[in-house]
Write a protein that holds these residues in place. Structure first.
Motif: not given
Length: 325
Positions: A97-98, A108-110, A133, A137, A140, A308
């Motif tokens: 995810h990060h 950022e997100t992959w 993941k 989220e 975030e 998000t």
């Protein structure tokens, strides 16, 4: 907001408790007699829902806001940050995810097609890809709402707590544009010898001058005159490295005391135990908040951002099971 109720536990037997009325928002109702307010901090329309509670006199407009945001979402272990780039030019991470992009200075997100090195297999049951993941989220959304709450209610004092190495500090600054804070680093062991060192950051609107352990400090606990425990976190257990630490500690203590000392490793048992904050540290911060009790509220600013989006929101029971490991 939530966590292990470290603040309330610290105040429970403190002489300064008469100055505070505490409201704790958490996703579940705790069984510790504190009568927490059940509230999902990752929810949409968080300000609107809090205002409803204020109008119903369930809570009052806060003068102080503290948040122990979900540390798993931004942990350095989950990020596995390195200087190695993948085929897309991104820096490699173990979290699908990060990742911290050194070029854009953003968390950022992959992309979906990027391969990852699967650190989560050691941290979460079955190593399911969706687990880190949605934990990412969840984290975030929670910290996004914390920033929204700070900017809306304008408390006189606040702190956001997370490990010093957490990516959350970069996320708050670069992704959310929240720069109204001073990073205050504390070492748990400097306040209570029963805790490990655990460098922790308290982002606040004031400088707190928190205590730190001496350089090279190892968290040890005396059993008797010849035996000690080396206290380590169970979160990132590494048998080989931990044994090296144990041997080095044993040699140093034996040399220092001019006799043979036996050192054994004692791991913190679970995530909740690792998450407790020494009450002495909490009271140090609250005492400084009392001294900084301004008449006016403090204005905070961030950039405009949306929460998000959930890609695969789990059920409450699954979520609680995963983030409480």
């Amino acid at each position: 907001m939530g966590g292990c109720n470290s603040l309330r536990l610290a105040l429970k037997k403190s002489r300064i408790k008469k100055y505070f009325k505490v409201y704790t928002l958490d996703i579940i109702k705790k069984s510790n007699g504190f009568n927490n307010i059940v509230f999902d901090l990752s929810t949409n329309d968080v300000i609107k829902k809090l205002n409803v509670k204020i109008k119903k006199n369930e809570i009052q407009i806060p003068d102080i806001i503290v948040s122990s945001s979900l540390c798993q979402s931004f942990s350095s272990a989950m990020q596995s940050i390195s200087t190695i780039k993948d085929e897309h030019g991104n820096y490699f991470s173990g979290n699908p995810h990060h990742f911290w992009n050194h070029d854009t200075k953003k968390v950022e997100t992959w992309p979906e097609d990027v391969k990852w090195n699967g650190f989560s297999g050691n941290s979460y049951p079955l190593g399911r890809k969706q687990v880190p993941k949605y934990v990412g989220e969840l984290g975030e959304r929670c910290i996004q709402n914390v920033i929204k709450i700070l900017c809306y209610f304008k408390p006189k004092n606040y702190y956001i707590e997370n490990p010093a190495s957490s990516l959350i500090w970069k996320y708050i600054k670069y992704n959310l544009g929240f720069t109204n804070g001073i990073k205050n680093i504390a070492h748990y062991s400097a306040y209570n010898e029963n805790f490990s060192k655990k460098p922790t950051c308290f982002l606040s609107n004031i400088k707190l001058n928190l205590k730190k352990a001496k350089k090279g400090y190892m968290s040890i606990k005396k059993i008797d005159s010849n035996n000690y425990y080396l206290i380590l976190s169970g979160a990132c257990k590494n048998n080989k490295l931990d044994e090296i630490k144990r041997l080095n500690t044993e040699q140093k203590l034996s040399k220092l005391m001019s006799k043979q000392i036996k050192v054994r490793i004692k791991y913190k048992r679970n995530a909740m135990e690792r998450s407790h904050i020494p009450p002495e540290l909490i009271l140090d911060i609250l005492t400084k908040f009392l001294k900084n009790n301004k008449s006016k509220r403090t204005h905070y600013k961030s950039i405009n951002f949306k929460l998000t989006e959930w890609t695969n929101k789990p059920s409450l029971n699954v979520m609680l099971n995963e983030v409480s490991i």
